[in-house]
Scaffold this motif. Structure first.
Motif, PDB file in Angstrom:
ATOM      1  N   VAL A 155      -7.115  -3.180   8.682  1.00 32.23           N
ATOM      2  CA  VAL A 155      -7.975  -2.129   9.187  1.00 32.23           C
ATOM      3  C   VAL A 155      -7.289  -0.838   9.886  1.00 32.23           C
ATOM      4  O   VAL A 155      -7.881   0.112   9.626  1.00 32.23           O
ATOM      5  CB  VAL A 155      -9.064  -2.731  10.102  1.00 32.23           C
ATOM      6  CG1 VAL A 155     -10.089  -1.786  10.866  1.00 32.23           C
ATOM      7  CG2 VAL A 155      -9.959  -3.983   9.491  1.00 32.23           C
ATOM      8  N   ALA A 156      -6.416  -1.113  10.634  1.00 27.47           N
ATOM      9  CA  ALA A 156      -5.648   0.042  11.160  1.00 27.47           C
ATOM     10  C   ALA A 156      -5.157   1.078  10.404  1.00 27.47           C
ATOM     11  O   ALA A 156      -5.238   2.055  10.500  1.00 27.47           O
ATOM     12  CB  ALA A 156      -4.653  -0.601  12.209  1.00 27.47           C
ATOM     13  N   GLN A 157      -4.570   0.274   9.155  1.00 31.11           N
ATOM     14  CA  GLN A 157      -4.022   1.269   8.091  1.00 31.11           C
ATOM     15  C   GLN A 157      -4.961   1.340   7.030  1.00 31.11           C
ATOM     16  O   GLN A 157      -4.687   2.173   5.899  1.00 31.11           O
ATOM     17  CB  GLN A 157      -2.854   0.193   7.483  1.00 31.11           C
ATOM     18  CG  GLN A 157      -1.646  -0.060   8.411  1.00 31.11           C
ATOM     19  CD  GLN A 157      -0.953  -1.317   7.782  1.00 31.11           C
ATOM     20  OE1 GLN A 157      -1.020  -1.767   6.924  1.00 31.11           O
ATOM     21  NE2 GLN A 157       0.250  -1.502   8.421  1.00 31.11           N
ATOM     22  N   GLN A 158      -6.386   1.058   7.426  1.00 24.83           N
ATOM     23  CA  GLN A 158      -7.369   1.305   6.151  1.00 24.83           C
ATOM     24  C   GLN A 158      -6.559   0.842   4.845  1.00 24.83           C
ATOM     25  O   GLN A 158      -6.957   1.784   3.953  1.00 24.83           O
ATOM     26  CB  GLN A 158      -7.623   2.609   6.346  1.00 24.83           C
ATOM     27  CG  GLN A 158      -8.235   3.182   7.702  1.00 24.83           C
ATOM     28  CD  GLN A 158      -9.816   3.848   7.734  1.00 24.83           C
ATOM     29  OE1 GLN A 158      -9.989   4.564   6.831  1.00 24.83           O
ATOM     30  NE2 GLN A 158     -10.313   3.289   8.879  1.00 24.83           N
ATOM     31  N   SER A 159      -6.098  -0.300   4.542  1.00 22.31           N
ATOM     32  CA  SER A 159      -5.366  -0.574   3.475  1.00 22.31           C
ATOM     33  C   SER A 159      -6.369  -0.513   2.290  1.00 22.31           C
ATOM     34  O   SER A 159      -7.535  -0.951   2.323  1.00 22.31           O
ATOM     35  CB  SER A 159      -4.824  -1.937   3.620  1.00 22.31           C
ATOM     36  OG  SER A 159      -3.912  -1.932   5.046  1.00 22.31           O
ATOM     37  N   MET A 160      -5.658  -0.004   1.253  1.00 20.28           N
ATOM     38  CA  MET A 160      -6.355  -0.308  -0.022  1.00 20.28           C
ATOM     39  C   MET A 160      -6.072  -1.483  -0.605  1.00 20.28           C
ATOM     40  O   MET A 160      -4.833  -1.826  -0.813  1.00 20.28           O
ATOM     41  CB  MET A 160      -5.846   0.750  -1.107  1.00 20.28           C
ATOM     42  CG  MET A 160      -6.254   2.005  -0.957  1.00 20.28           C
ATOM     43  SD  MET A 160      -7.520   2.360  -2.459  1.00 20.28           S
ATOM     44  CE  MET A 160      -7.772   4.095  -2.277  1.00 20.28           C
ATOM     45  N   VAL A 161      -6.985  -2.518  -0.985  1.00 22.71           N
ATOM     46  CA  VAL A 161      -6.539  -3.528  -1.298  1.00 22.71           C
ATOM     47  C   VAL A 161      -7.470  -4.208  -2.321  1.00 22.71           C
ATOM     48  O   VAL A 161      -8.445  -3.757  -2.465  1.00 22.71           O
ATOM     49  CB  VAL A 161      -6.211  -5.034  -0.385  1.00 22.71           C
ATOM     50  CG1 VAL A 161      -5.313  -4.801   0.703  1.00 22.71           C
ATOM     51  CG2 VAL A 161      -7.877  -5.216   0.359  1.00 22.71           C
ATOM     52  N   ASP A 162      -6.957  -5.162  -3.404  1.00 26.14           N
ATOM     53  CA  ASP A 162      -7.798  -5.794  -4.522  1.00 26.14           C
ATOM     54  C   ASP A 162      -8.741  -6.647  -3.973  1.00 26.14           C
ATOM     55  O   ASP A 162      -8.407  -7.568  -3.493  1.00 26.14           O
ATOM     56  CB  ASP A 162      -6.802  -6.047  -5.615  1.00 26.14           C
ATOM     57  CG  ASP A 162      -7.555  -6.840  -6.776  1.00 26.14           C
ATOM     58  OD1 ASP A 162      -8.734  -6.763  -6.549  1.00 26.14           O
ATOM     59  OD2 ASP A 162      -6.883  -7.049  -7.559  1.00 26.14           O
TER      60      ASP A 162
END
Ligand code: FAD
Length: 418
Positions: free
Chosen positions: A391-398
């Motif tokens: 969440v902190a990195q607002q990660s793009m994940v599949d």
């Protein structure tokens, strides 16, 4: 020169106490005074609806710092006294004991108070001895007298506080009914899937949950001093020996507002906790502040936010630049379930479940445009740790990998953005 400075903190809650100690840790030699209207030293509120209500811990376990620590750190704590008026041009605060205090820097850490129940009969009966709110140790001590196995408890409001009290009361052998005005519990804070999960868990434990139940009036006994039943707008009546109202919080902003500061459901501050007056700051539940991650202003009711803003305010008062950037997080304990939440889910366009809500251990990830913006973890502390990073990195994940429990979450957190 710092020696003569007086930093006055109004509100002896978790934010106020944390600020005072953080100021010393940051090297401040100012005179620090905290005034609080409760008769206690600052304490933690989360256990009030959990272990303290259940009688598992006593007040001493709730204190933010032991009383001696204030003397050691040379922090003046004045309890059972209210700040009643602030004059910002003269930089003076009038207290309820008739005294006044001149300040150099003033910090509002005034928190909030329970939203009062609007229902017919409540206003006519101010002495109701078995209708309670839950914000302070005093509130819980009053509830305790009626916290008896076999008693019928009615909770008005199915938010976190209501559900935590319901769980504690049920485990204590009480008959418990939750009346929630919205079509589902936790409607303000979570998605239908999680609401449904908590409704099922409570029902399985024997709690009666009634949704779309709008309280319209109360019935009192002949003396008028006790509630005997709660009436909903559909005409249904729920008998009660004890009632606890948990329908939200009103931030304590009046003092700041009357002093001419901007208030919008919270004292408006910037990312350094400053108001428009360079000598006045505000922290904790009473503030509306910018959240850089979500690009909007928020008011949060959570301990992590109170602590984070307190540390930022200490830095600001010591001339350091430490913007408050924290990702919001929160927790709730009900029965054997530890719920941990990170981020703000509103605006998500996709919900991904990892594990099943038919078990007592799963996580939910909220995504927006392919990025993880928030997550809830039920009895999954490891998932939560990693979710915080995602969440902190607002990660793009599949999303399919997120849902696949054979894929360790860790690898997703460290994977390069897809
Ligand atoms: P407060 O703790 O409200 O402190 C403010 C203090 O200032 C109060 O003592 C108030 O009486 C005093 N005050 C106000 N005006 C004046 C005045 N004019 N003069 C003097 N004193 C004044 N958060 C979580 O993160 N996790 C949880 O599980 C959780 N559970 C909770 C359960 C309950 C039952 C409650 C009530 C809260 C819970 N919270 C939880 C929220 C958390 O406790 C608050 O976010 C936190 O206490 C905020 O701290 P604060 O210092 O900003 O405000």
């Amino acid at each position: 020169p710092d020696q003569q400075q007086l930093i006055l903190i109004v509100g002896a809650g978790q934010a106020g106490a944390e600020l005072a100690f953080a100021l010393r840790q940051t090297g401040s030699t100012a005179r620090i005074v905290i005034v609080g209207d409760e008769p206690f030293a600052p304490y933690q509120r989360p256990p009030l609806s959990k272990s303290y209500l259940a009688g598992k811990v006593d007040l001493a376990a709730l204190y933010v710092k032991p009383k001696e620590a204030y003397d050691t750190a040379n922090i003046e704590l004045r309890t059972a006294v209210r700040a009643e008026h602030v004059d910002r041009s003269a930089k003076v605060v009038r207290l309820s004991d008739g005294s006044t205090m001149l300040y150099d820097k003033l910090v509002f850490a005034t928190g909030g108070r329970p939203r009062p129940l609007q229902a017919k009969g409540v206003q006519d009966a101010p002495r109701l001895g078995n209708l309670h709110y839950l914000r302070t140790v005093g509130d819980v001590d009053r509830i305790h007298r009626q916290f008896q196995p076999g008693f019928r408890m009615v909770l008005i409001g199915g938010g976190y506080v209501g559900l935590e009290v319901a769980a504690a009361a049920r485990e204590h052998g009480m008959h418990v009914t939750v009346l929630e005005a919205m079509p589902r519990v936790l409607a303000r804070v979570t998605v239908p899937e999680i609401s449904a999960f908590y409704e099922r868990v409570h029902r399985e434990a024997g709690v009666e949950i009634r949704t779309s139940a709008v309280v319209s009036s109360i019935v009192t006994d002949e003396s008028g001093d006790a509630v005997t039943a709660i009436v909903c707008s559909d005409g249904s009546t729920t008998p009660a020996d004890v009632v606890v109202v948990g329908i939200g919080l009103l931030p304590n902003t009046e003092l700041a507002e009357r002093s001419g500061l901007e208030v919008k459901d919270g004292i408006v501050v910037d990312e350094l906790t400053r108001t428009a007056d360079p000598d006045v700051l505000a922290i904790g539940d009473c503030t509306r502040h910018p959240n850089v991650m979500y690009g909007r202003h928020v008011r949060l009711e959570s301990v992590p936010n109170a602590l984070e803003q307190a540390r930022t305010a200490a830095a600001t008062l010591c001339g350091q630049h430490r913007p408050h950037h924290a990702v919001p997080w929160f927790w709730s304990d009900q029965f054997d379930l530890k719920l941990q939440m990170v981020g703000l889910a509103d605006g998500h366009d996709r919900l991904v479940l990892r594990g099943s809500t038919s078990t007592r251990s799963f996580s939910a990830f909220y995504m927006k445009e392919g990025r993880v913006i928030a997550a809830d973890a039920v009895n999954r502390p490891q998932d939560f740790m990693i979710a915080k990073r995602l969440v902190a990195q607002q990660s793009m994940v599949d999303p399919s990998r997120l849902a696949d429990e054979s894929q360790p979450l860790k690898t997703l957190a460290s994977a390069p953005p897809v």
